[in-house]
Enzyme design. Structure first.
Site, PDB file in Angstrom:
ATOM      1  CG  ASP A  69      -1.883   1.264   1.090  1.00  0.00           C
ATOM      2  OD1 ASP A  69      -2.853   0.963   0.938  1.00  0.00           O
ATOM      3  OD2 ASP A  69      -1.438   2.340   1.821  1.00  0.00           O
ATOM      4  CG  ASP A  99      -3.086   3.553  -2.124  1.00  0.00           C
ATOM      5  OD1 ASP A  99      -4.083   2.693  -2.058  1.00  0.00           O
ATOM      6  OD2 ASP A  99      -2.696   4.170  -1.221  1.00  0.00           O
ATOM      7  CD  GLU A 100      -5.185  -1.254  -0.267  1.00  0.00           C
ATOM      8  OE1 GLU A 100      -5.613  -0.134   0.336  1.00  0.00           O
ATOM      9  OE2 GLU A 100      -5.507  -2.258   0.101  1.00  0.00           O
TER      10      GLU A 100
HETATM   11  N1  DCP Z   1      -8.803   8.631  -0.547  1.00  0.00           N
HETATM   12  C1  DCP Z   1      -9.945   9.568  -1.127  1.00  0.00           C
HETATM   13  N2  DCP Z   1     -10.836   9.601  -0.058  1.00  0.00           N
HETATM   14  C2  DCP Z   1     -10.978   8.764   1.236  1.00  0.00           C
HETATM   15  C3  DCP Z   1      -9.720   7.974   1.236  1.00  0.00           C
HETATM   16  C4  DCP Z   1      -8.938   7.783   0.108  1.00  0.00           C
HETATM   17  O1  DCP Z   1      -9.787  10.374  -2.032  1.00  0.00           O
HETATM   18  N3  DCP Z   1     -11.583   9.078   2.043  1.00  0.00           N
HETATM   19  C5  DCP Z   1      -7.789   8.605  -1.824  1.00  0.00           C
HETATM   20  C6  DCP Z   1      -6.419   9.376  -1.444  1.00  0.00           C
HETATM   21  C7  DCP Z   1      -5.455   8.366  -1.058  1.00  0.00           C
HETATM   22  C8  DCP Z   1      -5.627   7.379  -1.802  1.00  0.00           C
HETATM   23  O2  DCP Z   1      -7.295   7.257  -2.029  1.00  0.00           O
HETATM   24  O3  DCP Z   1      -4.343   8.915  -1.106  1.00  0.00           O
HETATM   25  C9  DCP Z   1      -5.320   5.846  -1.098  1.00  0.00           C
HETATM   26  O4  DCP Z   1      -6.227   5.853   0.105  1.00  0.00           O
HETATM   27  P1  DCP Z   1      -5.464   5.279   1.519  1.00  0.00           P
HETATM   28  O5  DCP Z   1      -6.583   4.667   2.286  1.00  0.00           O
HETATM   29  O6  DCP Z   1      -4.582   4.193   1.250  1.00  0.00           O
HETATM   30  O7  DCP Z   1      -4.785   6.384   2.227  1.00  0.00           O
HETATM   31  P2  DCP Z   1      -3.379   7.124   1.930  1.00  0.00           P
HETATM   32  O8  DCP Z   1      -2.713   6.487   0.883  1.00  0.00           O
HETATM   33  O9  DCP Z   1      -3.793   8.577   1.675  1.00  0.00           O
HETATM   34  O10 DCP Z   1      -2.740   7.045   3.275  1.00  0.00           O
HETATM   35  P3  DCP Z   1      -2.039   5.647   4.254  1.00  0.00           P
HETATM   36  O11 DCP Z   1      -0.643   6.344   4.089  1.00  0.00           O
HETATM   37  O12 DCP Z   1      -2.576   5.957   5.259  1.00  0.00           O
HETATM   38  O13 DCP Z   1      -2.206   4.650   3.247  1.00  0.00           O
HETATM   39 CA    CA Z   2      -2.360   4.062   0.960  1.00  0.00          CA
HETATM   40 CA    CA Z   3      -4.982   1.980   0.296  1.00  0.00          CA
END
Ligand code: DCP
Ligand code: CA
Ligand code: CA
Length: 375
Positions: free
Chosen positions: A21, A121-122
């Site tokens: 991820d 992203d995963e």
């Molecule tokens: N995303 C979004 N709205 C949300 C959750 C996520 O637009 N409520 C988008 C932005 C994030 C991407 O999806 O960058 C991936 O979500 P993740 O849950 O994996 O969160 P992040 O990658 O941002 O953070 P982490 O480091 O906790 O994985």
């Molecule tokens: Ca992420």
């Molecule tokens: Ca993710």
């Protein structure tokens, strides 16, 4: 073991599954695009457009999270939490994140026996065969993958390694950012037990509330809860899943969802242009990426298409079908060049983004290769 293999008996091997991820994905991509914002809170926003500040936070970097900024929060609230701090607010650029995501996908798929992308992203990687069921080797492979993603894309990710998807996913969440958590089969139950029940995939807010009403707070509580009663409360499918998952049992295979009908890549040009040379430089790189993806999946293509998003955001496409399927990158590049040559000659405004797509995908080219190798 060797003897069993010689006899053609399938030997039961420990599964090794990874979940990769990317960390604070959208915000990290923005940091990479503009490193000068790296030391500041970065908040990526979905502006609804009604008023200047209406909309929600898509994601934020870890500096912004220290101020209590979270995904899904109203932008106004994020601004309040960051009051008096020099913070950067940016609009989402989904197309760009998708381009980066596709390149990372190619790196990950190249390191897996089987592959399953589950979001922008995963992805899950089945690595059982390539590490021969050895968790030490899996940890080394995970480090290698993290290094490749960092060197080629300048991004950090967090990796979870476990004997199945359920455990790998929770392991990836255990340490972020830039984490690596390995949970060996014997460690699964003690690893899961203390975690809140809603850390299991498939346990949303509603299920978590109903579990809480039954006195179930942790995964350990859930693992010890009577399976028949879980089935009575949640139905056979979810009840059985909750029982198995909380005990670290999960047989879900890692598999590509739906065979791709086409593979495409698109990139934003450094500046709007009609210059063939500059465009071909970019599309050659896209062709290379598509080729890598084709080879990984053992596919050949019959049609080649190009797409151009023009300065005025109108979208133009052109395509041609080949006489026979091929997986040759030279043929792909040649066709793309020809299509752009003709297209740019007819176009009156500059291109902003350019893309390549191959379709009419067929499995393998082994027969053709064997035939041509006689001549
Ligand atoms: N995303 C979004 N709205 C949300 C959750 C996520 O637009 N409520 C988008 C932005 C994030 C991407 O999806 O960058 C991936 O979500 P993740 O849950 O994996 O969160 P992040 O990658 O941002 O953070 P982490 O480091 O906790 O994985
Ligand atoms: Ca992420
Ligand atoms: Ca993710």
């Amino acid at each position: 073991m060797e003897y069993m293999r010689m006899l053609g008996v399938a030997t039961l091997q420990t599964r090794v599954v990874m979940l990769v991820d990317l960390d604070y994905f959208f915000a990290q991509v923005e940091e990479r695009r503009n490193p000068s914002i790296r030391d500041k809170p970065v908040v990526v926003c979905v502006y609804s457009g009604r008023t200047e500040e209406s909309g929600v936070v898509s994601t934020a970097n870890y500096i912004a999270r220290r101020f209590g900024v979270r995904s899904g929060m109203p932008i106004i609230l994020a601004k309040k939490r960051l009051k008096g701090v020099e913070a950067v607010f940016l609009p989402v650029d989904h197309d760009y994140y998708e381009e980066v995501s596709e390149r990372v996908t190619t790196i990950l798929r190249g390191n897996a026996d089987d592959f399953e992308r589950v979001g922008i992203d995963e992805a899950y990687l089945e690595v059982s065969r390539r590490v021969e069921g050895d968790f030490g080797r899996a940890a080394a492979l995970a480090q290698l993958i993290k290094g490749e993603v960092r060197d080629r894309e300048g991004l950090t990710c967090s990796v979870g390694v476990g004997p199945n998807k359920v455990v790998a996913k929770i392991a990836a969440d255990a340490k972020k950012p830039d984490g690596l958590t390995v949970v060996r089969p014997g460690e699964v139950v003690p690893f899961l037990s203390p975690l809140p029940a809603d850390s299991l995939i498939g346990v949303g807010k509603k299920t978590a509330e109903r579990l809480e009403a039954l006195g179930v707070k942790t995964i350990g509580d859930l693992a010890n809860y009577d399976v028949q009663r879980l089935i009575e409360c949640f139905g056979k499918s979810l009840g059985t899943y909750l029982h198995n998952a909380s005990n670290g049992i999960d047989d879900e295979p890692v598999q590509e969802r739906g065979e791709a009908e086409s593979i495409s890549r698109i990139a934003t040009l450094k500046e709007d242009t009609l210059d063939l040379r500059g465009i071909i430089e970019v599309t050659d790189r896209l062709c290379k990426e598509i080729h890598e993806s084709l080879v990984q999946r053992g596919l050949s293509f019959k049609s080649v298409g190009i797409v151009a998003v023009m300065k005025d955001l109108s979208i133009r496409t052109r395509s041609r079908t080949l006489e026979s399927p091929t997986d040759d990158v030279g043929v792909l590049r040649g066709a793309v060049k020809e299509l752009f040559e003709r297209f740019l000659g007819e176009s009156e405004i500059e291109a902003r983004r350019v893309g390549v797509r191959v379709s009419g995908l067929v499995k393998g080219m082994e027969t053709q290769r064997r035939l041509t190798s006689f001549f």
